[in-house]
Design a protein around this motif. Structure first.
Motif, PDB file in Angstrom:
ATOM      1  N   UNK A 123       0.966  -0.850   0.380  1.00  0.00           N
ATOM      2  CA  UNK A 123       0.086  -0.222   0.167  1.00  0.00           C
ATOM      3  C   UNK A 123       0.646   1.459  -0.145  1.00  0.00           C
ATOM      4  N   UNK A 124       2.394   1.248   0.242  1.00  0.00           N
ATOM      5  CA  UNK A 124       3.155   2.709  -0.065  1.00  0.00           C
ATOM      6  C   UNK A 124       3.211   2.752  -1.053  1.00  0.00           C
ATOM      7  N   UNK A 158       7.835  -4.516  -0.640  1.00  0.00           N
ATOM      8  CA  UNK A 158       8.511  -2.892  -0.145  1.00  0.00           C
ATOM      9  C   UNK A 158       7.524  -1.697  -1.180  1.00  0.00           C
ATOM     10  N   UNK A 159       6.397  -1.696  -1.962  1.00  0.00           N
ATOM     11  CA  UNK A 159       6.023  -0.807  -1.949  1.00  0.00           C
ATOM     12  C   UNK A 159       5.788  -0.306  -3.239  1.00  0.00           C
ATOM     13  N   UNK A 182       4.636  -2.057  -8.726  1.00  0.00           N
ATOM     14  CA  UNK A 182       5.334  -3.366  -7.588  1.00  0.00           C
ATOM     15  C   UNK A 182       6.272  -4.067  -6.775  1.00  0.00           C
ATOM     16  N   UNK A 183       7.134  -3.119  -6.181  1.00  0.00           N
ATOM     17  CA  UNK A 183       8.432  -3.693  -5.621  1.00  0.00           C
ATOM     18  C   UNK A 183       8.972  -4.787  -4.903  1.00  0.00           C
ATOM     19  N   UNK A 184       9.144  -6.413  -5.407  1.00  0.00           N
ATOM     20  CA  UNK A 184       9.968  -7.080  -4.022  1.00  0.00           C
ATOM     21  C   UNK A 184      11.243  -7.388  -4.192  1.00  0.00           C
ATOM     22  N   UNK A 185      11.751  -7.458  -3.070  1.00  0.00           N
ATOM     23  CA  UNK A 185      13.140  -7.986  -3.374  1.00  0.00           C
ATOM     24  C   UNK A 185      13.813  -9.015  -3.030  1.00  0.00           C
ATOM     25  N   UNK A 186      14.019 -10.319  -4.095  1.00  0.00           N
ATOM     26  CA  UNK A 186      14.190 -11.324  -4.020  1.00  0.00           C
ATOM     27  C   UNK A 186      15.023 -11.450  -2.575  1.00  0.00           C
ATOM     28  N   UNK A 241      -5.218  -2.468  -2.126  1.00  0.00           N
ATOM     29  CA  UNK A 241      -3.864  -2.115  -2.575  1.00  0.00           C
ATOM     30  C   UNK A 241      -3.240  -3.118  -3.872  1.00  0.00           C
ATOM     31  N   UNK A 242      -3.410  -4.730  -4.019  1.00  0.00           N
ATOM     32  CA  UNK A 242      -2.226  -5.169  -4.669  1.00  0.00           C
ATOM     33  C   UNK A 242      -3.061  -5.671  -4.896  1.00  0.00           C
TER      34      UNK A 242
END
Length: 430
Positions: A123-124, A158-159, A182-186, A241-242
């Motif tokens: 949601x950020x 992360x948002x 949307x950003x995902x840090x693997x 948000x997703x």
């Protein structure tokens, strides 16, 4: 033990830095340009169109912030005429995967808004923390960068990022329409120790991180199904948000470099039919078949880095863009930084010496970048495209040869002054 009333050196240093932060650092004094009022006709330019090659001695007309026409001997009775004989006009460069406007001084927590605690924060929105008055922005656009993708950082999800113009009064002025991202840090698996117990703990730690990711997206998917069935009694702002991601209306940007990480990210995208973009992408060229199967894209950010492994050729990082091209993987170049993202054209130029053509290198930081982030009608010099232009006396990809003289964003001539130049002029008078 008695406590001294005298302030220690560390406290004094912090107070001094905060004092600087509150005055010079938080806002630059370059005034954003007003909207384009009159048409502008550039005469006799060398146009690097990106979509239609390089055109010599060609005219370019821009009107109301948009490229109106391209050709020879153009006329426009009410236009301002600008002679650009022997000069180059490029599309404005787009810097991907930056923390520009989120970070002012990296080591000072009060001026660093790039990172949020927690494993799941879809949601950020990074734009909420963006500072259009950052001192860093004028120092970056002087290198021809007109737009930047502002990306949140975090441990897992992360948002949302945003595309911004680098000449604006407010956040609302800065935001440019683009694909929801949307950003995902693997997680990265550490090297496995020889000790059996330590090895087990390392594997368990990595598996725990994968379980966290699985839980995040399975929870989001259940919420998505409940939403489709109109069975949500209480809204959860995270999963609400997703929803666009599950509906195919957004992209998942997975920050990953190793082959194992990328393979796992592809598996996740397949499971939920996500539109996937790999950010970093050091090993992506090895996985062309898997990435192309799902239409994945890559933002490669390691062009000026050392090799990731000790036994790899020293020049491999420079060659990877050409290897991505060879594997037919859609890609763009990024530069994961804030102030250092000014080196984006240098990074693109480096790829020319290792397999890409100049046209392909330029396209990777203009039109290809725009396409990956879903910014329509940007990144090229063509009729109907936004008038984001860079005028230079030399090759923009060669920092030793180029001198950028003018930058236009939506047809507005941008002030290229910045604090570095101001200090340079100040100390010339000493």
């Amino acid at each position: 033990m008695r406590r001294s009333n005298r302030p220690n050196a560390f406290a004094i240093a912090i107070l001094a830095q905060l004092s600087l932060l509150s005055t010079a650092v938080l806002a630059h004094d370059m005034v954003p340009a007003p909207a384009q009022a009159a048409s502008i006709l550039f005469k006799n330019a060398t146009l690097h169109t990106v979509t239609d090659g390089v055109k010599l001695n060609t005219d370019l007309l821009i009107q109301d912030g948009v490229i109106k026409s391209i050709g020879s001997d153009l006329t426009a009775p009410d236009a301002v005429i600008v002679d650009v004989t022997n000069k180059h006009i490029y599309p404005g460069l787009i810097a991907l995967d930056t923390s520009m406007g989120l970070i002012e001084v990296e080591m000072m927590r009060p001026s660093n808004d790039s990172y949020e605690i927690g494993l799941s924060n879809p949601q950020l929105e990074a734009i909420d923390a963006f500072n259009p008055d950052s001192e860093i922005i004028p120092t970056v656009r002087v290198n021809g960068i007109t737009h930047a993708q502002v990306v949140p950082q975090g441990e897992r999800l992360a948002g949302q990022s945003a595309l911004v113009s680098l000449d604006s009064w407010t956040i609302e002025d800065a935001v440019v329409p683009s694909t929801l991202a949307f950003h995902l840090y693997w997680p990265h698996q550490e090297a496995l120790p020889e000790d059996k117990d330590k090895r087990k703990k390392t594997l368990e730690k990595y598996q725990s991180s994968l379980t966290q990711i699985d839980r995040i997206f399975s929870d989001g998917y259940r919420y998505f199904l409940a939403s489709n069935a109109n069975k949500i009694s209480t809204q959860d702002i995270r999963w609400q948000a997703l929803l666009p991601l599950y509906r195919g209306q957004a992209k998942l940007f997975v920050h990953a470099n190793g082959q194992k990480q990328i393979e796992e990210a592809v598996s996740l995208a397949k499971q939920y039919q996500f539109k996937l973009v790999i950010v970093g992408g050091y090993d992506a060229w090895r996985l062309g078949e898997q990435l192309n199967e799902i239409g994945a894209q890559v933002i490669y950010t390691k062009t000026l880095s050392l090799p990731m492994r000790n036994d790899e050729p020293i020049e491999l990082s420079f060659k990877i863009p050409a290897l991505l091209k060879q594997a037919q993987i859609p890609f763009a170049l990024g530069f994961s930084s804030d102030w250092n993202s000014r080196n984006l054209p240098l990074a693109a130029g480096q790829t020319v010496a290792y397999g890409l053509s100049k046209e392909e290198a330029l396209k990777s930081i203009t039109l290809d970048a725009a396409r990956i982030i879903g910014a329509d009608m940007m990144g090229a010099i063509a009729a109907g495209y936004a008038a984001n232009l860079v005028i230079s006396t030399g090759d923009i990809l060669d920092p030793m040869m180029t001198k950028i003289e003018q930058v236009y964003i939506d047809g507005r001539k941008v002030d290229l002054n910045n604090r570095q130049q101001q200090l340079y002029q100040k100390y010339l008078k000493r």
